[in-house]
Enzyme design. Structure first.
Site, mmCIF file in Angstrom:
data_model
loop_
_atom_site.group_PDB
_atom_site.id
_atom_site.type_symbol
_atom_site.label_atom_id
_atom_site.label_comp_id
_atom_site.label_asym_id
_atom_site.label_seq_id
_atom_site.Cartn_x
_atom_site.Cartn_y
_atom_site.Cartn_z
ATOM 1 C CB SER A 219 -0.971 -0.059 1.173
ATOM 2 O OG SER A 219 -2.068 0.755 0.900
ATOM 3 C CG HIS B 191 -5.633 -2.464 0.183
ATOM 4 N ND1 HIS B 191 -4.856 -2.095 -0.887
ATOM 5 C CD2 HIS B 191 -5.167 -1.762 1.245
ATOM 6 C CE1 HIS B 191 -3.965 -1.200 -0.494
ATOM 7 N NE2 HIS B 191 -4.126 -0.989 0.793
HETATM 8 C C1 GTR Z 1 -5.280 4.675 1.595
HETATM 9 C C2 GTR Z 1 -4.626 5.453 0.497
HETATM 10 C C3 GTR Z 1 -3.897 4.513 -0.431
HETATM 11 C C4 GTR Z 1 -3.050 3.509 0.301
HETATM 12 C C5 GTR Z 1 -3.682 3.050 1.599
HETATM 13 C C6 GTR Z 1 -2.746 2.368 2.597
HETATM 14 O O1 GTR Z 1 -6.044 5.446 2.416
HETATM 15 O O2 GTR Z 1 -5.617 6.155 -0.179
HETATM 16 O O3 GTR Z 1 -3.135 5.231 -1.383
HETATM 17 O O4 GTR Z 1 -1.806 4.009 0.521
HETATM 18 O O5 GTR Z 1 -4.260 4.081 2.315
HETATM 19 O O6 GTR Z 1 -1.579 2.682 2.676
HETATM 20 O O7 GTR Z 1 -3.234 1.520 3.327
#
Ligand code: GTR
Length: 427
Positions: free
Chosen positions: A263, A404
């Site tokens: 992420s 995710h």
């Molecule tokens: C979210 C962000 C993403 C990603 C994610 C994370 O809120 O929009 O770009 O980086 O966090 O790191 O878990």
């Protein structure tokens, strides 16, 4: 009249909606429709700096294109590459045989010092017991989100004192020991013949959304007149200090360092690969916007959304491209190509639309043109956009089924890919 919906039901429904979509997705207009992607012109990765024709050799890429892209990354996107600190010290504060004698656990306090002061962070590491001076092993390194103590149930892992996101009082808690262990299959990785190290990213730069994290970050050791102090560049610099630590360890083969990040930390791992040539392989796990995904697609998270939500992650200059992705001097395929000829691995997840899985593979396919200049033959195409049919060639790709996340499936693919490129046999 009888009420149709109870307040409880309404709250539950609202909660379900919030859980299904990231908070910010509700404030912004988010596109998930391929047919609504704006018309755009992807920068031709082969185009010469003077705009006249295309490069056709790896040398032209290294001598001319790469430095130009590096300058955009530093000046427009992520901020400058921080210098090595004047002094770096490594103190092994803990060393023990663990995992039924199969591994050695080490906790290394890394202290960096420069003109304005010192700063410390702790690297937790597991290496196969058999690793030694005569038999050094390749190593993974990845930052973690919840503190080293959250990566395992092991009671000996030190608890960070650094600021922490999402917990009461912003202090790491004993009760969260092991809370993120599913993301950290240390035993499986060690069994595959690899060492693995992790550092809590908040010890490098506290990821404070509303407050300023810089005074408690590694930036405090440098001249405070520095123009910009964005966090992704700092996290990436922290990973490089972890690599410095590897270089002092006889049991680690520091020519075989594999950086992994999930992420926002996947964006970070790619930048580390671009900024630090000691990175032998680099994996971006679900890195999305300003990671592996093509920004011009504006699918899921966009430059506008990310710079509004997390301005301090980037250089202020990135703000120029809010709702103007088509005018960005480069796109993310050029970040991926910065690794070439070192293998880069892009991993996506089917349900992670926010990160634009398709745009992530598109960037890799475009970056492959540079790998080709280096003689690479096993390169992906858009036909590899198939769930759980990993592509492990000169670069790597997989589309995991699910959300995710960073899972054992992801890690085992990284191990397979490392086996292929580091010449390890599957254990
Ligand atoms: C979210 C962000 C993403 C990603 C994610 C994370 O809120 O929009 O770009 O980086 O966090 O790191 O878990």
């Amino acid at each position: 009249m009888k009420k149709l919906y109870s307040p409880k039901l309404i709250v539950a429904a609202m909660f379900a909606v919030f859980a299904a979509f990231p908070l910010c997705a509700q404030k912004f207009k988010v596109n998930y429709d391929e047919s609504k992607i704006p018309a755009y012109q992807l920068p031709n990765i082969l185009k010469k700096a003077d705009g006249q024709g295309e490069i056709s050799t790896s040398l032209e890429w290294l001598d001319s294109s790469r430095p130009r892209i590096l300058s955009v990354l530093e000046n427009e996107f992520y901020g400058r590459k921080l210098p090595r600190p004047a002094k770096t010290e490594f103190e092994v504060v803990d060393e023990a045989d663990v995992l039924n004698g199969a591994a050695v656990r080490k906790q290394v306090k890394i202290t960096v010092s420069d003109i304005a002061g010192s700063h410390s962070f702790t690297m937790l590491m597991y290496a196969p017991k058999s690793a030694s001076k005569g038999n050094p092993v390749p190593a993974f390194i990845a930052l973690n989100f919840k503190g080293n103590h959250a990566t395992s149930d092991d009671k000996e892992i030190l608890i960070t004192k650094a600021w922490m996101r999402g917990v009461k009082g912003n202090k790491a808690r004993e009760e969260d020991r092991g809370a993120a262990k599913k993301r950290w299959p240390f035993e499986e990785i060690v069994k595959r013949g690899y060492a693995i190290a992790t550092i809590y990213y908040g010890e490098i730069y506290p990821d404070k959304e509303k407050l300023d994290g810089t005074p408690e970050s590694v930036y405090r050791i440098f001249d405070s007149n520095a123009v910009e102090m964005p966090s992704i560049a700092a996290w990436s610099w922290g990973l490089s200090r972890g690599i410095d630590a590897f270089e002092t360890m006889p049991e680690i083969d520091s020519n075989k360092i594999f950086v992994v990040g999930h992420s926002r930390l996947g964006k970070t791992s790619l930048l580390t690969g671009a900024y630090d040539k000691r990175v032998a392989i680099c994996a971006s796990n679900d890195s999305g916007c300003m990671g592996a995904a093509i920004s011009r697609r504006a699918y899921g998270e966009t430059v506008d959304i990310i710079t509004t939500q997390f301005p301090f992650w980037f250089s202020k200059n990135l703000n120029k491209y809010k709702n103007a992705e088509n005018s960005m001097p480069i796109d993310q395929h050029q970040l991926l190509a910065m690794l070439a000829p070192r293998p880069v691995y892009v991993a996506s997840a089917t349900e992670d639309k926010w990160a634009d899985p398709k745009g992530e593979l598109m960037a890799l396919v475009e970056a492959a043109k540079i790998y080709k200049l280096f003689g690479a033959k096993e390169l992906p195409t858009m036909d590899n956009f198939v769930p759980e049919k990993p592509f492990h060639g000169d670069v790597g790709y997989h589309l995991r089924v699910g959300k995710h996340d960073l899972t054992v499936y992801d890690w085992m693919n990284y191990c397979d890919f490392a086996d292929k490129h580091f010449g390890q046999s599957k254990k």
